[in-house]
Design an enzyme around this catalytic site. Sequence first.
Site, short mmCIF file in Angstrom:
data_model
loop_
_atom_site.label_atom_id
_atom_site.label_comp_id
_atom_site.label_asym_id
_atom_site.label_seq_id
_atom_site.Cartn_x
_atom_site.Cartn_y
_atom_site.Cartn_z
N MET A 259 43.86 40.98 75.79
CA MET A 259 43.43 41.75 76.96
C MET A 259 42.61 42.99 76.59
O MET A 259 41.88 43.51 77.43
CB MET A 259 44.63 42.18 77.78
CG MET A 259 45.49 43.26 77.13
SD MET A 259 46.57 44.15 78.29
CE MET A 259 45.40 45.13 79.21
N TYR A 260 42.71 43.48 75.36
CA TYR A 260 42.00 44.70 74.99
C TYR A 260 40.49 44.49 75.10
O TYR A 260 39.94 43.60 74.46
CB TYR A 260 42.35 45.14 73.56
CG TYR A 260 43.79 45.51 73.33
CD1 TYR A 260 44.67 45.75 74.39
CD2 TYR A 260 44.30 45.64 72.04
CE1 TYR A 260 46.00 46.09 74.16
CE2 TYR A 260 45.61 45.98 71.80
CZ TYR A 260 46.46 46.21 72.87
OH TYR A 260 47.78 46.54 72.63
N SER A 261 39.86 45.30 75.89
CA SER A 261 38.42 45.17 76.15
C SER A 261 38.05 43.77 76.60
O SER A 261 36.96 43.27 76.32
CB SER A 261 37.60 45.56 74.91
OG SER A 261 37.67 46.94 74.66
N ASP A 262 38.99 43.11 77.31
CA ASP A 262 38.77 41.75 77.81
C ASP A 262 38.32 40.81 76.69
O ASP A 262 37.41 39.99 76.87
CB ASP A 262 37.75 41.74 78.94
CG ASP A 262 38.36 42.23 80.26
OD1 ASP A 262 39.59 42.12 80.42
OD2 ASP A 262 37.61 42.73 81.11
N GLY A 263 38.96 40.94 75.52
CA GLY A 263 38.68 40.05 74.40
C GLY A 263 37.74 40.63 73.36
O GLY A 263 37.69 40.15 72.23
#
Length: 328
Positions: A58-62
Amino acid sequence: MQLRRLGQTGLKVSPLCLGTMTYGTPRWRDWVLDEAQSRPFIQQALEAGINFFDTADMYSDGESERVVGQALNDFARREEVVVATKVYNPTGNRSPNERGLSRKHIHHAIDASLGRLGMEYVDLYQTHRWDYDTPIEETMEALHEVVKAGKARYIGASSMHAWQFAKAQHVAERNGWTRFITMQPMVNLIYREEEREMLPLCRDQGVGVIPWSPLARGILAGSKAVDSEGTTTRARSDEQMRAWNLGQDRDAPVIEALGQVAKARGVSPAQIALAWLLHKPGITAPIVGASKAHHLDQALGALDITLSEDEIATLEAPYVPHEVVGFS
């Protein structure tokens, strides 16, 4: 750097883990560094002897996985590093089956994470939160399948109630499936609720503990003053800092004690806060973030600090109970 055994496995990790939520793209959060800004921190960590890196889909949407994977592939041999990522939250897309801990999502998510990381496997695959909509039997069997497929070497969990963690472990053991080897809870000087049940459970069961937010989102490093709006971009924009009510009046005595011990030692409050956590029984490797060069230097310096019993008592005495947070 003296490595530590991760839980009861044969895996050896540095006593600090570099958390990479800060690396990816500022389009996701305004305090996140882009790829060019992120790579020096990953290289600095490797050169200092840190071999343990934690990210999440999920971090920075991948994008965090992509940035971290590219840097590690450029700066180190795969077998030199221990790479951890997580599954549960949606990544970019928001359709109902692209989140949670169902068999469908777990198998999709691990493949997507490996693609972004540019790796054939992760060393530690962790559930990011508890999924109340999926039977734990389905989740544990799917995670076992991921391990048996060679896509993850071990599995871990993050932030849940102790009874939930015990139930998951029991389900896995009863069915001959892979058990969690790590727990990633929030533990720091102003949030110690996990000391009541989760930490004793992990010590009893030989589970490695890799705490997140060891500096309470920077509060214990002085980047957000008590009852202020904050002095950093992240302090001003991080909604969870406000939602958790950390760093309010009730925490002022702890923060004051931290400052006193740090001043007497001639070191930073962040180093004392990390040293305290490293002294806690059962703690393997706190997850530290770094967005400035001195952040890593200070974290590494904490490894050389041995606190006395009196100093530990001074730091712990002012703590008051908090509501349980960080599970969602």
